[in-house]
Every structure is written in C-alpha cells, then in structure tokens.
Design a protein around this motif. Structure first.
Motif, PDB file in Angstrom:
ATOM      1  N   UNK A  64      36.963  36.941  50.807  1.00 23.20           N
ATOM      2  CA  UNK A  64      35.336  36.782  51.379  1.00 23.20           C
ATOM      3  C   UNK A  64      34.647  36.560  50.204  1.00 23.20           C
ATOM      4  N   UNK A  65      34.910  37.246  49.016  1.00 23.45           N
ATOM      5  CA  UNK A  65      33.807  37.250  47.960  1.00 23.45           C
ATOM      6  C   UNK A  65      34.147  35.884  47.238  1.00 23.45           C
ATOM      7  N   UNK A  66      35.314  35.322  47.185  1.00 25.50           N
ATOM      8  CA  UNK A  66      35.400  34.106  46.441  1.00 25.50           C
ATOM      9  C   UNK A  66      34.784  32.837  47.160  1.00 25.50           C
ATOM     10  N   UNK A  67      34.807  33.094  48.414  1.00 27.55           N
ATOM     11  CA  UNK A  67      34.132  31.997  49.246  1.00 27.55           C
ATOM     12  C   UNK A  67      32.533  32.217  49.180  1.00 27.55           C
ATOM     13  N   UNK A  68      32.196  33.333  49.215  1.00 27.56           N
ATOM     14  CA  UNK A  68      30.872  33.505  49.075  1.00 27.56           C
ATOM     15  C   UNK A  68      30.143  33.021  47.868  1.00 27.56           C
ATOM     16  N   UNK A  69      30.900  33.372  46.611  1.00 28.94           N
ATOM     17  CA  UNK A  69      30.335  33.010  45.525  1.00 28.94           C
ATOM     18  C   UNK A  69      30.251  31.669  45.267  1.00 28.94           C
ATOM     19  N   UNK A  70      31.317  30.900  45.953  1.00 33.00           N
ATOM     20  CA  UNK A  70      31.328  29.431  45.953  1.00 33.00           C
ATOM     21  C   UNK A  70      30.121  28.793  46.708  1.00 33.00           C
ATOM     22  N   UNK A  71      29.338  29.365  47.347  1.00 34.39           N
ATOM     23  CA  UNK A  71      28.271  28.788  48.049  1.00 34.39           C
ATOM     24  C   UNK A  71      27.295  28.537  47.157  1.00 34.39           C
ATOM     25  N   UNK A  72      26.482  27.381  47.249  1.00 35.26           N
ATOM     26  CA  UNK A  72      25.387  26.826  46.281  1.00 35.26           C
ATOM     27  C   UNK A  72      24.231  27.798  45.965  1.00 35.26           C
ATOM     28  N   UNK A  73      24.090  28.746  46.871  1.00 37.67           N
ATOM     29  CA  UNK A  73      22.996  29.715  46.336  1.00 37.67           C
ATOM     30  C   UNK A  73      23.409  30.622  45.404  1.00 37.67           C
ATOM     31  N   UNK A  84      33.294  44.761  42.980  1.00 38.45           N
ATOM     32  CA  UNK A  84      34.701  45.337  43.457  1.00 38.45           C
ATOM     33  C   UNK A  84      34.672  46.754  43.671  1.00 38.45           C
ATOM     34  N   UNK A  85      35.803  47.179  44.655  1.00 38.86           N
ATOM     35  CA  UNK A  85      35.719  48.690  44.795  1.00 38.86           C
ATOM     36  C   UNK A  85      37.305  48.994  44.263  1.00 38.86           C
ATOM     37  N   UNK A  86      38.159  48.235  43.728  1.00 40.58           N
ATOM     38  CA  UNK A  86      39.308  48.762  43.364  1.00 40.58           C
ATOM     39  C   UNK A  86      39.587  47.887  42.012  1.00 40.58           C
ATOM     40  N   UNK A  87      40.644  48.342  41.169  1.00 41.80           N
ATOM     41  CA  UNK A  87      40.837  47.780  40.016  1.00 41.80           C
ATOM     42  C   UNK A  87      41.312  46.280  40.249  1.00 41.80           C
ATOM     43  N   UNK A  92      40.201  40.511  40.009  1.00 44.29           N
ATOM     44  CA  UNK A  92      40.336  39.124  40.644  1.00 44.29           C
ATOM     45  C   UNK A  92      38.675  38.485  40.269  1.00 44.29           C
ATOM     46  N   UNK A  93      37.770  39.641  40.230  1.00 43.31           N
ATOM     47  CA  UNK A  93      36.365  38.863  39.994  1.00 43.31           C
ATOM     48  C   UNK A  93      36.295  38.296  38.722  1.00 43.31           C
ATOM     49  N   UNK A  94      36.992  38.682  37.801  1.00 48.30           N
ATOM     50  CA  UNK A  94      37.076  38.071  36.506  1.00 48.30           C
ATOM     51  C   UNK A  94      37.574  36.783  36.369  1.00 48.30           C
ATOM     52  N   UNK A  95      38.168  36.295  37.422  1.00 50.80           N
ATOM     53  CA  UNK A  95      38.836  34.927  37.414  1.00 50.80           C
ATOM     54  C   UNK A  95      37.816  34.170  38.401  1.00 50.80           C
ATOM     55  N   UNK A  96      36.808  34.618  38.707  1.00 52.43           N
ATOM     56  CA  UNK A  96      35.820  33.884  39.641  1.00 52.43           C
ATOM     57  C   UNK A  96      34.330  33.602  38.818  1.00 52.43           C
TER      58      UNK A  96
END
Ligand code: AMP
Length: 213
Positions: A64-73, A84-87, A92-96
């Motif tokens: 969900x977050x990967x898709x949301x961060x890819x949006x133009x805004x 993130x809520x887990x390690x 994963x966020x560090x890869x986005x």
C-alpha cells in the motif's frame, strides 16, 4: 515520519505538519479504515485484525505504502503516520526512499496517559476531526461542536483493545525505534504537552533537520 504509540497525537501532528508544508499526509490507519468502511476486498481482509487491535500483514501494508509513495504528489515529500510499524516494514521503506532523506520523530507518551486519552477520544462521522470529550460522555451520542455530526469512539479505542495495541506497539514498534535511533535525523519529543507545544517542538526540529540534509 512520525512514530509513537496509539494516542500519542501523531495523527493530529501529522495533519498539521502536512498542511504547513503542503505535502500529503499518508496514514496507513486511515487508508485501511476507509477500505473497511467501503467494504472493499482490502477492507474485508483487514477488518477483523483492525477491530482486534492487531497489525495487518507486513506485505499488504508495505505494498500500500509503496504504491502511495509512487504517486506524483509525494515527490516533494510526505508525512508518514503509522508506518513503519515493524522492523520488516522499516527495512522495506529504506528500499523505497533514500534512507538519509528520512526525518524520523518519535512522539513519546507514557502508557497510563494513553489509556486515559483514548477513552475520551472521538472522531466525527461527518467532518472526521478527532477530538476529546469529557470522561462521562457516551461512546457514540455526542454532537460534533464544529459541524453537528456525531462523535463516534473508534471500535479499537475501548480500553481492552487499547491495552492490546500498546503491547503490540512495544513488541513490534520498539525495534523500529531502535532501527532509526542512531540516524543523524532522528529525534524524540515529549508528547504529553499541549498539542500546540508539541507542534512547535516538531516544527523546530524539522527546521534544523532539513538544514542538516
Ligand atoms: P492507526 O490508526 O495508525 O492506529 O492504525 C489502526 C490499525 O490499522 C492498527 O491497529 C492496525 O490494525 C492497522 N495498521 C495501520 N498501520 C499499520 C501498519 N503499518 N502495519 C500493520 N498494521 C497497521
């Protein structure tokens, strides 16, 4: 990114910071609750876990977050709230995004204060503003002072579920705090102050952290 236990005020602060910086507020809790209300396939998958105060799967929320961060805004920045809520989610966020571009703020509030706060937290079913009511208010009958809508207690804000959410926070999100603590753009602030003072502290930190980038 704002990290903090449920009821630490991170949602309120995230909305304020996002407005001031004109960047999107990305709350995984809001996205998931909207899906539950809409009874979408995603909503049906996560409804039981949310109601029980348990986390939904890392894979699902990360996607969900990967898709949301890819949006133009989101290219000019964003405020992340509830992720993130887990390690695993943090890794994963560090890869986005570029890890060094993240500014991470932990809002600290002790457990007893959280249970008290959440027992009086209500969300308006019309204008969606979160507010606090007196301790003897009913769970879903008060009128919203802003728009006249009905103030509803979130299903997962009953004291027993709150305790479960706090346990989950300690177990799952504790390691996330440790994951970021050593980074140059990490700060923790005291969330047990007037909401405006928390915003001021947050803004002051963001100014210095952005200069440091
Ligand atoms: P919140 O509004 O952030 O308190 O989130 C409400 C609920 O949504 C949580 O108790 C979880 O069930 C689910 N949720 C929100 N964000 C996440 C996440 N990053 N990982 C797993 N579950 C989440």
């Amino acid at each position: 990114m704002l990290i903090g236990p449920p009821g630490s005020g991170k949602g309120t602060q995230a909305v304020r910071i996002a407005e001031r910086l004109s960047i999107p507020h990305i709350s995984t809790g809001d996205v998931l609750r909207a899906a539950v209300r809409a009874k979408s396939p995603l909503g049906r998958r996560v409804a039981d876990r949310i109601a029980a105060g348990a986390l939904v799967s890392d894979a699902l929320v990360t996607e969900l977050v990967r898709e949301r961060l890819a949006a133009g805004d989101a290219t000019r920045g964003f405020v992340l709230d509830g992720f993130p809520r887990t390690r695993l989610q943090a890794e994963a966020l560090d890869t986005m995004v570029l890890p060094s571009s993240l500014i991470v703020v932990l809002i600290e509030v002790a457990d007893e204060a959280i249970v008290r706060r959440l027992s009086t937290r209500r969300v308006c079913d019309a204008c969606a503003i979160t507010q606090s009511v007196s301790e003897d208010a009913s769970a879903d009958k008060e009128a919203c002072p802003y728009c006249g809508g009905t103030l509803i207690r979130r299903a997962d804000d009953d004291p027993e579920t709150v305790r479960r959410r706090l346990e989950t926070y300690a177990e799952e999100t504790g390691p996330v705090v440790e994951f970021y603590r050593g980074r140059p753009r990490f700060a923790s602030i005291d969330g047990l102050r007037h909401v405006d003072r928390v915003t001021a502290a947050l803004q002051a930190y963001l100014e210095t952290a952005r200069v440091r980038s």
